[in-house]
Design a protein around this motif. Structure first.
Motif, PDB file in Angstrom:
ATOM      1  N   PHE A  39       0.829  -1.202   0.000  1.00  0.00           N
ATOM      2  CA  PHE A  39       0.000   0.000   0.000  1.00  0.00           C
ATOM      3  C   PHE A  39       0.865   1.255   0.000  1.00  0.00           C
ATOM      4  O   PHE A  39       0.503   2.266  -0.581  1.00  0.00           O
ATOM      5  CB  PHE A  39      -0.928   0.011   1.226  1.00  0.00           C
ATOM      6  CG  PHE A  39      -1.839   1.207   1.281  1.00  0.00           C
ATOM      7  CD1 PHE A  39      -2.919   1.311   0.428  1.00  0.00           C
ATOM      8  CD2 PHE A  39      -1.596   2.241   2.171  1.00  0.00           C
ATOM      9  CE1 PHE A  39      -3.749   2.411   0.461  1.00  0.00           C
ATOM     10  CE2 PHE A  39      -2.421   3.349   2.224  1.00  0.00           C
ATOM     11  CZ  PHE A  39      -3.499   3.430   1.366  1.00  0.00           C
ATOM     12  N   PHE A  40       2.023   1.195   0.635  1.00  0.00           N
ATOM     13  CA  PHE A  40       2.889   2.353   0.762  1.00  0.00           C
ATOM     14  C   PHE A  40       3.947   2.438  -0.334  1.00  0.00           C
ATOM     15  O   PHE A  40       4.301   3.524  -0.774  1.00  0.00           O
ATOM     16  CB  PHE A  40       3.577   2.358   2.130  1.00  0.00           C
ATOM     17  CG  PHE A  40       2.609   2.370   3.271  1.00  0.00           C
ATOM     18  CD1 PHE A  40       1.768   3.446   3.467  1.00  0.00           C
ATOM     19  CD2 PHE A  40       2.531   1.302   4.136  1.00  0.00           C
ATOM     20  CE1 PHE A  40       0.874   3.470   4.520  1.00  0.00           C
ATOM     21  CE2 PHE A  40       1.642   1.312   5.191  1.00  0.00           C
ATOM     22  CZ  PHE A  40       0.804   2.402   5.383  1.00  0.00           C
ATOM     23  N   TYR A  41       4.476   1.313  -0.749  1.00  0.00           N
ATOM     24  CA  TYR A  41       5.501   1.307  -1.784  1.00  0.00           C
ATOM     25  C   TYR A  41       5.498  -0.041  -2.489  1.00  0.00           C
ATOM     26  O   TYR A  41       4.924  -1.016  -2.026  1.00  0.00           O
ATOM     27  CB  TYR A  41       6.891   1.582  -1.201  1.00  0.00           C
ATOM     28  CG  TYR A  41       7.419   0.488  -0.298  1.00  0.00           C
ATOM     29  CD1 TYR A  41       8.170  -0.555  -0.816  1.00  0.00           C
ATOM     30  CD2 TYR A  41       7.143   0.486   1.057  1.00  0.00           C
ATOM     31  CE1 TYR A  41       8.642  -1.568  -0.006  1.00  0.00           C
ATOM     32  CE2 TYR A  41       7.613  -0.516   1.875  1.00  0.00           C
ATOM     33  CZ  TYR A  41       8.357  -1.537   1.343  1.00  0.00           C
ATOM     34  OH  TYR A  41       8.823  -2.547   2.144  1.00  0.00           O
ATOM     35  N   SER A  72      -1.128   6.810   0.462  1.00  0.00           N
ATOM     36  CA  SER A  72      -1.056   7.053   1.907  1.00  0.00           C
ATOM     37  C   SER A  72      -0.922   8.544   2.213  1.00  0.00           C
ATOM     38  O   SER A  72      -1.452   9.022   3.208  1.00  0.00           O
ATOM     39  CB  SER A  72       0.110   6.288   2.524  1.00  0.00           C
ATOM     40  OG  SER A  72       1.337   6.699   1.968  1.00  0.00           O
ATOM     41  N   LEU A  73      -0.252   9.277   1.340  1.00  0.00           N
ATOM     42  CA  LEU A  73      -0.138  10.720   1.523  1.00  0.00           C
ATOM     43  C   LEU A  73      -1.512  11.381   1.397  1.00  0.00           C
ATOM     44  O   LEU A  73      -1.882  12.229   2.221  1.00  0.00           O
ATOM     45  CB  LEU A  73       0.828  11.307   0.496  1.00  0.00           C
ATOM     46  CG  LEU A  73       1.028  12.810   0.530  1.00  0.00           C
ATOM     47  CD1 LEU A  73       1.683  13.218   1.844  1.00  0.00           C
ATOM     48  CD2 LEU A  73       1.856  13.255  -0.642  1.00  0.00           C
ATOM     49  N   LEU A 123      -4.381   9.913   1.875  1.00  0.00           N
ATOM     50  CA  LEU A 123      -5.184   9.479   3.012  1.00  0.00           C
ATOM     51  C   LEU A 123      -4.844  10.284   4.267  1.00  0.00           C
ATOM     52  O   LEU A 123      -5.739  10.676   5.013  1.00  0.00           O
ATOM     53  CB  LEU A 123      -4.982   7.985   3.264  1.00  0.00           C
ATOM     54  CG  LEU A 123      -5.857   7.351   4.337  1.00  0.00           C
ATOM     55  CD1 LEU A 123      -7.331   7.541   4.031  1.00  0.00           C
ATOM     56  CD2 LEU A 123      -5.531   5.884   4.469  1.00  0.00           C
ATOM     57  N   MET A 124      -3.558  10.564   4.477  1.00  0.00           N
ATOM     58  CA  MET A 124      -3.175  11.391   5.630  1.00  0.00           C
ATOM     59  C   MET A 124      -3.720  12.805   5.503  1.00  0.00           C
ATOM     60  O   MET A 124      -4.192  13.385   6.488  1.00  0.00           O
ATOM     61  CB  MET A 124      -1.650  11.427   5.786  1.00  0.00           C
ATOM     62  CG  MET A 124      -1.084  10.176   6.388  1.00  0.00           C
ATOM     63  SD  MET A 124       0.626  10.303   6.919  1.00  0.00           S
ATOM     64  CE  MET A 124       1.451  10.900   5.489  1.00  0.00           C
ATOM     65  N   LEU A 125      -3.685  13.374   4.304  1.00  0.00           N
ATOM     66  CA  LEU A 125      -4.240  14.709   4.103  1.00  0.00           C
ATOM     67  C   LEU A 125      -5.751  14.721   4.321  1.00  0.00           C
ATOM     68  O   LEU A 125      -6.295  15.670   4.897  1.00  0.00           O
ATOM     69  CB  LEU A 125      -3.896  15.219   2.701  1.00  0.00           C
ATOM     70  CG  LEU A 125      -2.434  15.562   2.460  1.00  0.00           C
ATOM     71  CD1 LEU A 125      -2.205  15.916   0.991  1.00  0.00           C
ATOM     72  CD2 LEU A 125      -1.988  16.700   3.362  1.00  0.00           C
ATOM     73  N   LEU A 126      -6.430  13.667   3.882  1.00  0.00           N
ATOM     74  CA  LEU A 126      -7.873  13.554   4.107  1.00  0.00           C
ATOM     75  C   LEU A 126      -8.185  13.427   5.594  1.00  0.00           C
ATOM     76  O   LEU A 126      -9.102  14.088   6.097  1.00  0.00           O
ATOM     77  CB  LEU A 126      -8.439  12.355   3.344  1.00  0.00           C
ATOM     78  CG  LEU A 126      -9.924  12.080   3.540  1.00  0.00           C
ATOM     79  CD1 LEU A 126     -10.748  13.204   2.922  1.00  0.00           C
ATOM     80  CD2 LEU A 126     -10.297  10.748   2.945  1.00  0.00           C
ATOM     81  N   VAL A 175       2.410   3.585  11.585  1.00  0.00           N
ATOM     82  CA  VAL A 175       2.474   2.389  10.738  1.00  0.00           C
ATOM     83  C   VAL A 175       3.153   2.711   9.413  1.00  0.00           C
ATOM     84  O   VAL A 175       4.010   1.960   8.942  1.00  0.00           O
ATOM     85  CB  VAL A 175       1.056   1.805  10.510  1.00  0.00           C
ATOM     86  CG1 VAL A 175       1.052   0.780   9.391  1.00  0.00           C
ATOM     87  CG2 VAL A 175       0.522   1.210  11.784  1.00  0.00           C
ATOM     88  N   ARG A 176       2.813   3.842   8.815  1.00  0.00           N
ATOM     89  CA  ARG A 176       3.436   4.246   7.550  1.00  0.00           C
ATOM     90  C   ARG A 176       4.939   4.466   7.745  1.00  0.00           C
ATOM     91  O   ARG A 176       5.749   4.022   6.938  1.00  0.00           O
ATOM     92  CB  ARG A 176       2.797   5.521   7.014  1.00  0.00           C
ATOM     93  CG  ARG A 176       3.377   5.942   5.675  1.00  0.00           C
ATOM     94  CD  ARG A 176       2.763   7.262   5.206  1.00  0.00           C
ATOM     95  NE  ARG A 176       3.220   7.607   3.883  1.00  0.00           N
ATOM     96  CZ  ARG A 176       4.386   8.216   3.617  1.00  0.00           C
ATOM     97  NH1 ARG A 176       5.200   8.528   4.588  1.00  0.00           N
ATOM     98  NH2 ARG A 176       4.722   8.489   2.381  1.00  0.00           N
TER      99      ARG A 176
END
Length: 101
Positions: free
Chosen positions: A3-5, A22-23, A25-28, A59-60
């Motif tokens: 999911f991340f890389y 993931s970026l 999702l973090m902004l959301l 986790v990220r």
């Protein structure tokens, strides 16, 4: 974690694609938290949102740290080629590390 890389390796090079999902999702999550904090002002909702946001960031961080170390070592050696953009879904940030024998 895919999911991340995404990491692929051949005999001559290692390709690492950092996915922007993931970026975003973090902004959301940050936008929802700010909306709750300034508009809704719901304490029970904030008690769920903030820990979930922090857990996701941790986790990220720990899932991507091994890849970042590999990239930093390759950058110091000077055998990395970078393409793409951190924010692009069509052309994500890609590191191509050349292997030397």
């Amino acid at each position: 974690m895919t999911f991340f890389y995404e990491r692929s390796e051949s005999e001559t090079e290692v390709n690492i694609v950092i996915k922007p999902h993931s970026l975003y999702l973090m902004l959301l999550m940050l936008a929802v938290w700010l909306l709750n904090d300034f508009v809704l002002q719901s304490a029970p909702m904030a008690q769920v949102l903030m820990p979930a946001f922090i857990v996701f960031m941790v986790v990220r961080f720990f899932s991507i740290i091994k890849v970042h170390r590999e990239i930093l070592v390759a950058l110091k050696k000077g055998n990395v080629q970078t393409t793409g953009s951190k924010f692009s879904l069509k052309n994500p940030l890609t590191y191509c590390i050349k292997k030397h024998d």
